[in-house]
Design a protein around this motif. Sequence first.
Motif, short mmCIF file in Angstrom:
data_model
loop_
_atom_site.label_atom_id
_atom_site.label_comp_id
_atom_site.label_asym_id
_atom_site.label_seq_id
_atom_site.Cartn_x
_atom_site.Cartn_y
_atom_site.Cartn_z
N THR A 66 23.27 -21.45 -13.18
CA THR A 66 23.87 -22.52 -12.38
C THR A 66 23.82 -23.85 -13.11
O THR A 66 24.81 -24.60 -13.14
CB THR A 66 23.15 -22.63 -11.03
OG1 THR A 66 23.24 -21.38 -10.33
CG2 THR A 66 23.77 -23.72 -10.17
N VAL A 145 28.56 -11.69 -12.06
CA VAL A 145 28.81 -12.55 -10.91
C VAL A 145 28.11 -12.02 -9.66
O VAL A 145 27.53 -12.79 -8.89
CB VAL A 145 30.34 -12.66 -10.67
CG1 VAL A 145 30.62 -13.34 -9.33
CG2 VAL A 145 30.98 -13.45 -11.80
N VAL A 149 25.73 -14.30 -7.26
CA VAL A 149 26.17 -14.61 -5.90
C VAL A 149 25.15 -14.12 -4.88
O VAL A 149 24.88 -14.79 -3.88
CB VAL A 149 27.55 -13.97 -5.63
CG1 VAL A 149 27.92 -14.08 -4.15
CG2 VAL A 149 28.62 -14.65 -6.48
N ARG A 150 24.55 -12.95 -5.14
CA ARG A 150 23.55 -12.43 -4.21
C ARG A 150 22.36 -13.38 -4.08
O ARG A 150 21.84 -13.61 -2.97
CB ARG A 150 23.07 -11.06 -4.69
CG ARG A 150 21.96 -10.46 -3.83
CD ARG A 150 21.65 -9.03 -4.28
NE ARG A 150 21.16 -9.00 -5.63
CZ ARG A 150 19.88 -9.16 -5.97
NH1 ARG A 150 18.98 -9.39 -5.03
NH2 ARG A 150 19.49 -9.09 -7.22
N TRP A 153 23.61 -16.44 -2.15
CA TRP A 153 23.95 -16.09 -0.77
C TRP A 153 22.72 -16.05 0.13
O TRP A 153 22.81 -16.35 1.32
CB TRP A 153 24.66 -14.74 -0.76
CG TRP A 153 25.31 -14.39 0.55
CD1 TRP A 153 24.76 -13.69 1.57
CD2 TRP A 153 26.65 -14.72 0.95
NE1 TRP A 153 25.66 -13.56 2.60
CE2 TRP A 153 26.83 -14.18 2.25
CE3 TRP A 153 27.69 -15.41 0.34
CZ2 TRP A 153 28.03 -14.32 2.93
CZ3 TRP A 153 28.88 -15.55 1.03
CH2 TRP A 153 29.04 -15.01 2.31
N THR A 167 28.47 -21.10 -0.61
CA THR A 167 29.25 -20.15 -1.42
C THR A 167 30.64 -19.96 -0.84
O THR A 167 31.65 -20.01 -1.56
CB THR A 167 28.52 -18.80 -1.50
OG1 THR A 167 27.23 -18.98 -2.09
CG2 THR A 167 29.31 -17.80 -2.34
#
Length: 204
Positions: A66, A145, A149-150, A153, A167
């Motif tokens: 990030t 990805v 994302v997990r 999230w 997100t």
Amino acid sequence: MTVTLPLPPQLEDDPPQQQAPTTPQLARAFVGVALAGIGGGIPAHTRRAVLSRGWLTDLQFAETFTLAQLTPGPNGVNLAAMVGAQLGGKRGALASTVGILTPGLIAMTAVTVLLLGLPGGLPPVLQSALRGAACAALAVMLTMVGPVVRVGWNVRAGRLPIGAAVTALTFVALGVLRLDLLPVLVVLVGAGLVAHRPRPVEKS
């Protein structure tokens, strides 16, 4: 009072890090990442390299990735430098950056000398091969990805699913509404930082 940052439940039991890598190990690892990243997919290959060696956990990689995304410059080089700095300080950052850049520098120099001087540019066969490599690179990127994302999230601020909200809003703003990147990042990253700021834990 102490300050704690909550972790997503499924990531709290991540295995401990192995012994920190040496500078030559970092350089070799990122040379391998660069060689594997034909057509793109450097972040995905970086994730695989550091996780398979036990140098970083999925959560640590997501945080580093990030930061690399939010830093100006090529994302793959930013990521290599940040991972190297995290694992080996200044020397680690230098070794990782040199490792990630060297194969591409050699390859592009060779291509420039051997091919770009030919009439008509690259041969059609090579152009087709590069287009195929780009398609494969997209699939490689998708493998990276998903885990990132997990992690995002599952970030929560108290009981609020702030990670899922940020997100989803980012996807809608950039992917659907096609708003400008910088204002979206300023607003949503700022909102995420405020909502997920460290909070003092009351002693019983």
